[in-house]
Design a protein around this motif. Structure first.
Motif, short mmCIF file in Angstrom:
data_model
loop_
_atom_site.label_atom_id
_atom_site.label_comp_id
_atom_site.label_asym_id
_atom_site.label_seq_id
_atom_site.Cartn_x
_atom_site.Cartn_y
_atom_site.Cartn_z
N ASP A 74 0.82 -1.21 0.00
CA ASP A 74 0.00 0.00 0.00
C ASP A 74 0.86 1.27 0.00
O ASP A 74 0.52 2.26 -0.64
N PHE A 75 1.98 1.20 0.70
CA PHE A 75 2.90 2.34 0.74
C PHE A 75 3.51 2.60 -0.64
O PHE A 75 3.72 3.75 -1.03
N LEU A 76 3.80 1.52 -1.39
CA LEU A 76 4.45 1.65 -2.70
C LEU A 76 3.47 1.86 -3.86
O LEU A 76 3.90 2.17 -4.98
N LYS A 77 2.17 1.68 -3.63
CA LYS A 77 1.18 1.80 -4.71
C LYS A 77 1.20 3.17 -5.40
O LYS A 77 1.15 3.23 -6.63
N PRO A 78 1.27 4.29 -4.67
CA PRO A 78 1.30 5.58 -5.38
C PRO A 78 2.50 5.71 -6.32
O PRO A 78 2.36 6.20 -7.45
N LEU A 79 3.65 5.27 -5.87
CA LEU A 79 4.83 5.31 -6.73
C LEU A 79 4.66 4.40 -7.94
O LEU A 79 5.00 4.76 -9.07
N ALA A 80 4.09 3.22 -7.70
CA ALA A 80 3.88 2.28 -8.80
C ALA A 80 2.91 2.83 -9.83
O ALA A 80 3.15 2.73 -11.04
N SER A 81 1.84 3.43 -9.38
CA SER A 81 0.86 3.98 -10.33
C SER A 81 1.45 5.18 -11.08
O SER A 81 1.10 5.42 -12.23
N LEU A 82 2.34 5.90 -10.43
CA LEU A 82 2.97 7.05 -11.07
C LEU A 82 3.80 6.62 -12.28
O LEU A 82 3.85 7.33 -13.29
N ILE A 83 4.43 5.47 -12.19
CA ILE A 83 5.26 4.98 -13.30
C ILE A 83 4.59 3.81 -14.03
O ILE A 83 5.26 3.03 -14.70
N HIS A 84 3.27 3.69 -13.91
CA HIS A 84 2.44 2.72 -14.65
C HIS A 84 2.82 1.27 -14.39
O HIS A 84 2.91 0.46 -15.31
N ILE A 85 3.04 0.95 -13.13
CA ILE A 85 3.32 -0.43 -12.73
C ILE A 85 2.08 -0.98 -12.03
O ILE A 85 1.57 -0.32 -11.12
N PRO A 86 1.60 -2.15 -12.45
CA PRO A 86 0.43 -2.72 -11.77
C PRO A 86 0.74 -2.98 -10.29
O PRO A 86 1.70 -3.68 -9.96
N ALA A 87 -0.06 -2.43 -9.41
CA ALA A 87 0.19 -2.54 -7.98
C ALA A 87 0.07 -3.99 -7.49
O ALA A 87 0.65 -4.34 -6.46
N GLU A 88 -0.63 -4.82 -8.24
CA GLU A 88 -0.85 -6.21 -7.82
C GLU A 88 0.43 -7.04 -7.83
O GLU A 88 0.49 -8.09 -7.18
N ILE A 89 1.45 -6.60 -8.56
CA ILE A 89 2.68 -7.40 -8.60
C ILE A 89 3.71 -6.94 -7.58
O ILE A 89 4.77 -7.56 -7.46
N ILE A 90 3.42 -5.90 -6.83
CA ILE A 90 4.37 -5.45 -5.81
C ILE A 90 4.62 -6.52 -4.75
O ILE A 90 5.78 -6.82 -4.45
N PRO A 91 3.58 -7.16 -4.19
CA PRO A 91 3.86 -8.19 -3.18
C PRO A 91 4.71 -9.35 -3.70
O PRO A 91 5.59 -9.84 -3.00
N ILE A 92 4.46 -9.75 -4.93
CA ILE A 92 5.22 -10.88 -5.48
C ILE A 92 6.69 -10.51 -5.66
O ILE A 92 7.57 -11.35 -5.47
N SER A 93 6.97 -9.25 -5.99
CA SER A 93 8.36 -8.83 -6.15
C SER A 93 9.09 -8.79 -4.82
O SER A 93 10.29 -9.05 -4.74
N ILE A 94 8.36 -8.47 -3.75
CA ILE A 94 8.98 -8.43 -2.42
C ILE A 94 9.24 -9.85 -1.91
O ILE A 94 10.34 -10.16 -1.44
N ILE A 95 8.24 -10.70 -2.02
CA ILE A 95 8.38 -12.08 -1.52
C ILE A 95 9.44 -12.85 -2.30
O ILE A 95 10.14 -13.68 -1.74
N LYS A 96 9.58 -12.57 -3.59
CA LYS A 96 10.55 -13.30 -4.41
C LYS A 96 11.97 -13.14 -3.87
O LYS A 96 12.79 -14.05 -3.98
N MET A 97 12.28 -12.02 -3.23
CA MET A 97 13.63 -11.83 -2.69
C MET A 97 13.89 -12.76 -1.51
O MET A 97 15.04 -13.01 -1.16
N PHE A 98 12.82 -13.29 -0.89
CA PHE A 98 12.97 -14.17 0.26
C PHE A 98 12.70 -15.64 -0.06
O PHE A 98 13.37 -16.52 0.47
N SER A 99 11.69 -15.89 -0.88
CA SER A 99 11.25 -17.27 -1.09
C SER A 99 10.65 -17.44 -2.48
O SER A 99 9.68 -16.76 -2.82
N SER A 100 11.19 -18.37 -3.23
CA SER A 100 10.65 -18.66 -4.55
C SER A 100 9.31 -19.37 -4.45
O SER A 100 8.39 -19.09 -5.21
N SER A 101 9.19 -20.28 -3.50
CA SER A 101 7.92 -21.00 -3.37
C SER A 101 6.82 -20.07 -2.87
O SER A 101 5.66 -20.18 -3.29
N GLY A 102 7.14 -19.13 -1.98
CA GLY A 102 6.17 -18.14 -1.55
C GLY A 102 5.72 -17.25 -2.70
O GLY A 102 4.54 -16.93 -2.83
#
Length: 179
Positions: A74-102
């Protein structure tokens, strides 16, 4: 051509195993004893890295269930929308740094919600294909060889993860527009 590749994929592993055994026998090496010793060393490595893996699994679970991942997203959504990034993929990009299965679990959730052939599904698929489980890799591999200071590895990995995130959005957008 496919039949040849299929045959090679079935035969290559047994050939490599027989080659290793044959090489050991020709050079008069104790093949079975070396195999057992390697198994012991491998098991010890598993015991050494098990606490790290359990810690990472717990951390990912805590991030998902506590709502922290949603707060960060939610904190990163405004920045993501500003540069036309779908906000729905933000969580997956964060979790990927910790766990591939997650991250794969989140990917399947995105597939259920938006479809695998949607812009969000394609973006998330490309993202997971071009990023690494940074903290898992650093903690497990560095620990297994005794490196205690990662120096610039984590900051460099985070920069690469951000670049991969942006490029996956750009590539998916370019491909999706042409469909």
């Amino acid at each position: 051509m496919i039949k040849i590749l299929d045959f090679l994929s079935m035969v290559i592993i047994p050939l490599v195993i027989f080659y290793i055994i044959g090489y050991g026998v020709i050079n008069k090496k104790p093949v079975f004893e070396d195999f057992v010793e390697g198994g012991k060393q491998g098991f010890q490595i598993i015991l050494d890295i098990a606490p790290t893996i359990v810690g990472l699994i717990v951390a990912v679970g805590v991030l998902r269930t506590s709502g922290t991942l949603d707060l960060i997203s939610d904190f990163l959504k405004p920045l993501a929308s500003l540069i036309h990034i779908p906000a729905e993929i933000i969580p997956i990009s964060i979790i990927k740094m910790f766990s591939s299965s997650g991250a794969n679990g989140l990917l399947f959730d995105l597939f259920k919600g938006f479809g695998a052939d949607s812009l969000i599904g394609m973006t998330a698929s490309i993202l997971l294909s071009c990023t690494e489980t940074l903290f898992y890799t650093v903690s497990v591999y560095f620990m297994s060889i005794g490196i205690s200071k990662s120096r610039w590895t984590i900051p460099g990995g985070i920069v690469i993860a951000i670049v991969s995130f942006i490029l996956s959005v750009w590539i998916a957008g370019a491909v999706f527009d042409k469909l």
